[in-house]
Scaffold this active site. Sequence first.
Site, short mmCIF file in Angstrom:
data_model
loop_
_atom_site.label_atom_id
_atom_site.label_comp_id
_atom_site.label_asym_id
_atom_site.label_seq_id
_atom_site.Cartn_x
_atom_site.Cartn_y
_atom_site.Cartn_z
CB CYS A 7 -1.03 0.03 1.01
SG CYS A 7 -0.26 -0.08 2.76
NE ARG A 13 -4.53 1.21 1.56
CZ ARG A 13 -4.25 2.01 0.32
NH1 ARG A 13 -5.20 2.20 -0.28
NH2 ARG A 13 -3.38 2.87 0.42
CG ASP A 123 -5.44 4.89 2.83
OD1 ASP A 123 -5.55 4.51 4.00
OD2 ASP A 123 -4.49 5.35 2.40
#
Length: 149
Positions: A7, A13, A123
Site C-alpha cells: 500500500c 491496509r 484507505d
Amino acid sequence: MKILMVCLGNICRSPLAEGILKSKIERESLDWTVDSAGTSSWHIEEIPHKGSIAIAKENGIDITNQRGRQFSVRDFEEFDLILAMDSENYQNIVQLAKDKLQEVKVELLLNYAYPGSNMAVPDPYYTGDFQEVYDLLDLACANLMAELR
Ligand code: 4NP
C-alpha cells in the site's frame, strides 16, 4: 508461494492484508511466505496504525510485531506475487519493474475478490472505516488461497 502486499504507508491496509493472509496460511499449514511494504518511505520502522491493530485483534490476529518498510526493486526478485491495494500503488510499483517478467507479478488485490473490477481497497487512513477494509481483505485473501493452493 511468496506474496508481498503493498500500500502507500505500510501502516493501514497492507499490514492488515499480511496478517489476514498469514492467519489463513497457518490454519492450513501451507509453506508460503507473506510480507508487506509501502510505496512511500513515510512510516519506515513504525508499528501498524492503531485501527488496523484493533480490527485484527478483534478477529484473533496479532499484527503488532510488524514494522513499516518501503518497497524495493529487490522485492521483484524475492516475491512471486506483488499485490497492490489501489491503482496508484500498482502504477508506482510497475514503473519500477525492469522487464515484463517483473511487471506481470504485480496485480490489484481486490481483483481476487471482484475479478476484473480493478477496485481499490479504500484507505482507512482517510475514511476511518477499518471494518470495511477488513471485510474486503478477508474476502480477497480467501479467494486468493482457493485459487493458488
Ligand atoms: P496505508 O494508509 O497506505 O493503507 O498504510 C496510509 C497511511 C499513511 C498515510 C497515507 C495512507 N500518510 O499520509 O501518512
